[in-house]
Design a protein around this motif. Structure first.
Motif, PDB file in Angstrom:
ATOM      1  N   ARG A 499       4.365  -1.641  -0.713  1.00  0.00           N
ATOM      2  CA  ARG A 499       3.258  -2.473  -1.196  1.00  0.00           C
ATOM      3  C   ARG A 499       1.946  -2.064  -0.525  1.00  0.00           C
ATOM      4  O   ARG A 499       0.882  -2.056  -1.164  1.00  0.00           O
ATOM      5  CB  ARG A 499       3.563  -3.950  -0.918  1.00  0.00           C
ATOM      6  N   TYR A 500       2.003  -1.719   0.763  1.00  0.00           N
ATOM      7  CA  TYR A 500       0.785  -1.300   1.466  1.00  0.00           C
ATOM      8  C   TYR A 500       0.260   0.023   0.917  1.00  0.00           C
ATOM      9  O   TYR A 500      -0.949   0.184   0.697  1.00  0.00           O
ATOM     10  CB  TYR A 500       1.088  -1.176   2.958  1.00  0.00           C
ATOM     11  N   LYS A 501       1.146   0.966   0.685  1.00  0.00           N
ATOM     12  CA  LYS A 501       0.709   2.240   0.093  1.00  0.00           C
ATOM     13  C   LYS A 501       0.077   2.016  -1.277  1.00  0.00           C
ATOM     14  O   LYS A 501      -0.928   2.645  -1.624  1.00  0.00           O
ATOM     15  CB  LYS A 501       1.907   3.194  -0.023  1.00  0.00           C
ATOM     16  N   HIS A 502       0.674   1.117  -2.048  1.00  0.00           N
ATOM     17  CA  HIS A 502       0.126   0.824  -3.375  1.00  0.00           C
ATOM     18  C   HIS A 502      -1.286   0.281  -3.267  1.00  0.00           C
ATOM     19  O   HIS A 502      -2.212   0.717  -3.987  1.00  0.00           O
ATOM     20  CB  HIS A 502       1.033  -0.181  -4.098  1.00  0.00           C
ATOM     21  N   ALA A 503      -1.507  -0.671  -2.354  1.00  0.00           N
ATOM     22  CA  ALA A 503      -2.840  -1.259  -2.189  1.00  0.00           C
ATOM     23  C   ALA A 503      -3.853  -0.202  -1.757  1.00  0.00           C
ATOM     24  O   ALA A 503      -4.993  -0.172  -2.255  1.00  0.00           O
ATOM     25  CB  ALA A 503      -2.783  -2.393  -1.169  1.00  0.00           C
ATOM     26  N   CYS A 504      -3.475   0.677  -0.819  1.00  0.00           N
ATOM     27  CA  CYS A 504      -4.403   1.720  -0.356  1.00  0.00           C
ATOM     28  C   CYS A 504      -4.772   2.678  -1.483  1.00  0.00           C
ATOM     29  O   CYS A 504      -5.940   3.096  -1.613  1.00  0.00           O
ATOM     30  CB  CYS A 504      -3.782   2.480   0.804  1.00  0.00           C
ATOM     31  N   LEU A 505      -3.799   3.037  -2.311  1.00  0.00           N
ATOM     32  CA  LEU A 505      -4.093   3.948  -3.427  1.00  0.00           C
ATOM     33  C   LEU A 505      -4.965   3.279  -4.476  1.00  0.00           C
ATOM     34  O   LEU A 505      -5.844   3.925  -5.069  1.00  0.00           O
ATOM     35  CB  LEU A 505      -2.786   4.434  -4.043  1.00  0.00           C
ATOM     36  N   VAL A 506      -4.741   2.002  -4.721  1.00  0.00           N
ATOM     37  CA  VAL A 506      -5.601   1.270  -5.665  1.00  0.00           C
ATOM     38  C   VAL A 506      -7.036   1.272  -5.167  1.00  0.00           C
ATOM     39  O   VAL A 506      -7.988   1.438  -5.948  1.00  0.00           O
ATOM     40  CB  VAL A 506      -5.071  -0.166  -5.864  1.00  0.00           C
ATOM     41  N   ARG A 507      -7.212   1.079  -3.851  1.00  0.00           N
ATOM     42  CA  ARG A 507      -8.566   1.113  -3.291  1.00  0.00           C
ATOM     43  C   ARG A 507      -9.191   2.486  -3.492  1.00  0.00           C
ATOM     44  O   ARG A 507     -10.384   2.595  -3.818  1.00  0.00           O
ATOM     45  CB  ARG A 507      -8.504   0.773  -1.792  1.00  0.00           C
ATOM     46  N   GLU A 508      -8.400   3.566  -3.308  1.00  0.00           N
ATOM     47  CA  GLU A 508      -8.949   4.915  -3.450  1.00  0.00           C
ATOM     48  C   GLU A 508      -9.287   5.249  -4.901  1.00  0.00           C
ATOM     49  O   GLU A 508     -10.073   6.172  -5.150  1.00  0.00           O
ATOM     50  CB  GLU A 508      -7.950   5.945  -2.907  1.00  0.00           C
ATOM     51  N   THR A 509      -8.718   4.541  -5.859  1.00  0.00           N
ATOM     52  CA  THR A 509      -9.067   4.782  -7.267  1.00  0.00           C
ATOM     53  C   THR A 509     -10.384   4.129  -7.659  1.00  0.00           C
ATOM     54  O   THR A 509     -10.812   4.278  -8.807  1.00  0.00           O
ATOM     55  CB  THR A 509      -7.953   4.252  -8.185  1.00  0.00           C
ATOM     56  N   GLY A 510     -11.000   3.391  -6.725  1.00  0.00           N
ATOM     57  CA  GLY A 510     -12.282   2.748  -7.027  1.00  0.00           C
ATOM     58  C   GLY A 510     -12.148   1.329  -7.537  1.00  0.00           C
ATOM     59  O   GLY A 510     -13.051   0.847  -8.236  1.00  0.00           O
ATOM     60  N   ASN A 511     -11.072   0.658  -7.204  1.00  0.00           N
ATOM     61  CA  ASN A 511     -10.870  -0.727  -7.626  1.00  0.00           C
ATOM     62  C   ASN A 511     -10.665  -1.594  -6.392  1.00  0.00           C
ATOM     63  O   ASN A 511      -9.558  -2.061  -6.114  1.00  0.00           O
ATOM     64  CB  ASN A 511      -9.649  -0.812  -8.547  1.00  0.00           C
ATOM     65  N   PRO A 512     -11.747  -1.869  -5.610  1.00  0.00           N
ATOM     66  CA  PRO A 512     -11.592  -2.628  -4.364  1.00  0.00           C
ATOM     67  C   PRO A 512     -11.165  -4.069  -4.593  1.00  0.00           C
ATOM     68  O   PRO A 512     -10.494  -4.644  -3.741  1.00  0.00           O
ATOM     69  CB  PRO A 512     -12.976  -2.541  -3.729  1.00  0.00           C
ATOM     70  N   GLN A 513     -11.562  -4.675  -5.720  1.00  0.00           N
ATOM     71  CA  GLN A 513     -11.182  -6.066  -5.950  1.00  0.00           C
ATOM     72  C   GLN A 513      -9.659  -6.199  -6.050  1.00  0.00           C
ATOM     73  O   GLN A 513      -9.063  -7.095  -5.444  1.00  0.00           O
ATOM     74  CB  GLN A 513     -11.841  -6.605  -7.231  1.00  0.00           C
TER      75      GLN A 513
END
Length: 558
Positions: A499-513
């Motif tokens: 779950r943590y890796k997923h959140a970090c990758l989502v942030r790197e895609t430009g979706n901080p919200q």
């Protein structure tokens, strides 16, 4: 009757040539094992038994026709023999039973001797292992002692010490050098004893198996042997010597030489017993060096805490570095010992020797050999020899797929090792493809929700992320996090890092919200399940706090 004997010998030869066991033959011909044994021992069988046995043991068509004709000819001769009245009176069930019992007695005698040989060889192997442990540590301790005495002698020379003191020091140094040379000599002999005992044990075990099969034919039950135990010889009291450390080493060397002498006699005796005079003589056994002192009464170590005791303890950790070809089971244990003590390079070398030995003894496609090769790959990886690990793993994958199939659990395990080795060599794209194939095969068996399947999917997603394909990796981890949560639970120790890796990758895609929302759901689960100072818990909290506290739409603070 000679006709019955000829028929029984003919039938037994068909079984021997076919390589089938007694149990397999009995099952295929449709008779009980005991009944089959009686027919093979000389009792007249039905004609159907003779023809069926030839059918199951002779596969080649032309040879089958010849053997079938010969079998029928022998059966007819046995069924209607030309015998006299005197011969008839000597035949019948009673005579057959006496013949069978006589055969049983002879086979029992041979089996007992063969089992005793195997047991003696196992004891010799165990003794040799103990000697290698003691001698390896002793050689290291003696080397240190020689170095220390040499330095002390040089110091005495510098200060012009008393000649008597110098003489005593020189005597101790010469004695230590002699002990070191003798210990190395005994170590070489102990290793050679291991090799000889193993090779003879293979012959003795094969002979034992043959005799057990013969007993099956004669309808004899199982038998067992009590293994003899070696009782240590108690040492007599010793007067207090002037050179206590040197005398400790002498005590150990005396015991070592006694055991080597005993094992030498055992190996030579069994080699003579197993030697067929019609064949070439066995390989030359180790000869004791000329001038070696004889040992009459073996002594044992006393309970004093001396340098020799410390040498034995040190030798256990250093043992693997001194191993040359040794017996398979013992060398396997030493390889594991090397891995446990952190000597990964030496352990990998030991596993390589095991692979070579098992290939010669069992064959390249035997399960034991293939397992050894897998252990070698694992040890090469642990020792950092990734190039060699990848090469060995690639060859092993091909052989396992050929022997067991690409979806067999052993093949899948080595395919994973190969993919990990490929990734460690920087070939990330290739590793990603290998993990993707593995995930698909694991999904078929053992199943999509199995822990190994989920792990392969995670390794594939990691490789995709390493290639810079952030959006694709984020999508893979989204699916993976959902499956981990469903199978293991949202706060499981395996689920939380995904779950943590997923959140970090989502942030790197430009979706901080979305990343912040995922972290806000993750943080309570991590705090509830993990300890406060757990590294993952701290990383999750730090990443969560990196977002601007007043504006969730802001990008994370760098």
């Amino acid at each position: 009757m000679p006709e019955l004997k000829a028929l029984a010998e003919f039938l037994r030869k068909q079984i021997d040539d076919s390589r089938l066991t007694m149990t397999e033959v009995a099952s295929k011909v449709g008779y009980s094992k005991s009944q089959t044994g009686l027919y093979l021992a000389g009792k007249l069988p039905p004609e159907e038994f003779v023809t069926t046995l030839i059918d199951v043991t002779v596969r080649e068509p032309a040879l089958h026709r010849v053997r079938l004709a010969r079998g029928r000819e022998l059966f007819l001769a046995a069924r209607s023999p030309s015998i006299s009245v005197g011969q008839a009176g000597a035949s019948g069930p009673g005579a057959e039973l006496e013949l069978l019992r006589a055969q049983q007695v002879e086979v029992y005698k041979e089996l007992t001797a063969s089992q005793r040989q195997v047991n003696d060889l196992l004891i010799a192997q165990r003794n040799s292992l103990q000697l290698v442990v003691v001698l390896t540590g002793m050689i290291g301790a003696l080397s240190d002692r020689v170095e220390s005495l040499t330095a002390e002698r040089e110091h005495l020379l510098e200060i012009s010490a008393d000649p008597q003191v110098m003489e005593r020091m020189q005597i101790r140094l010469v004695r230590a050098l002699d002990q070191e040379a003798r210990a190395k000599e005994e170590l070489q002999l102990a290793r050679e004893k291991q090799r000889q005992a193993e090779e003879l044990a293979v012959v003795a075990q094969q002979r034992t198996a043959e005799l057990i099969d013969e007993l099956d034919r004669l309808r004899v039950g199982d038998t067992g042997q009590q293994h003899a135990q070696l009782a240590p010889t108690e040492a007599a009291g010793e007067p207090a010597p002037a050179d206590l450390v040197g005398d400790d080493f002498e005590t150990v060397l005396a015991r070592v030489m006694a055991i080597n002498e005993t094992d030498d006699r055992t190996i030579r005796r069994i080699a003579d017993e197993l030697h067929d005079p019609d064949e070439d003589p066995p390989a030359a056994l180790v000869q004791h060096p000329a001038g070696r002192p004889a040992v009459v009464v073996p002594v044992v170590l006393d309970n004093r805490q001396s340098d020799s005791d410390q040498a034995v303890a040190a030798g256990t950790a250093a043992l693997i570095a001194f191993l040359s070809p040794a017996s398979g089971p013992l060398l396997s244990g030493m390889a594991r010992l090397g891995a446990m003590t952190g000597r990964n390079d030496s352990a990998a070398q030991a596993y390589a020797e095991l692979v070579d030995r098992d290939t010669r003894v069992w064959g390249p496609d035997h399960t034991r050999t293939l397992k050894r090769r897998q252990q070698l790959v694992q040890q090469l990886s642990q020792s950092g020899q990734m190039g060699e690990a990848e090469r060995v793993a690639a060859e092993l994958v091909k052989d396992l797929a050929r022997v067991h199939g690409p979806g067999h659990h052993s093949t899948l395990s080595v395919r994973r090792l190969h993919a990990e080795a490929v990734g460690s060599l920087g070939r990330t794209a290739e590793a990603s493809a290998l993990f993707a194939d593995l995930a698909a095969d694991y999904s078929r068996s053992p199943g999509p929700d199995h822990s190994d399947t989920l792990r392969m999917r995670e390794l594939h997603a990691d490789a995709v992320a390493s290639l810079g394909k952030t959006a694709e990796a984020a999508a893979l981890f989204a699916d993976l996090a959902a499956d981990y949560s469903r199978v293991w639970g949202t706060d499981n120790v395996f689920t939380l890092p995904v779950r943590y890796k997923h959140a970090c990758l989502v942030r790197e895609t430009g979706n901080p919200q979305e990343a912040k929302r995922l972290l806000e759901k993750l943080l309570p689960d991590a705090r509830r399940r993990l300890k406060p100072f757990d590294s993952l818990a701290l990383q999750i909290a730090a990443t969560h706090d990196s977002f601007h506290p007043t504006n969730p739409d802001d990008t994370p603070n760098k």
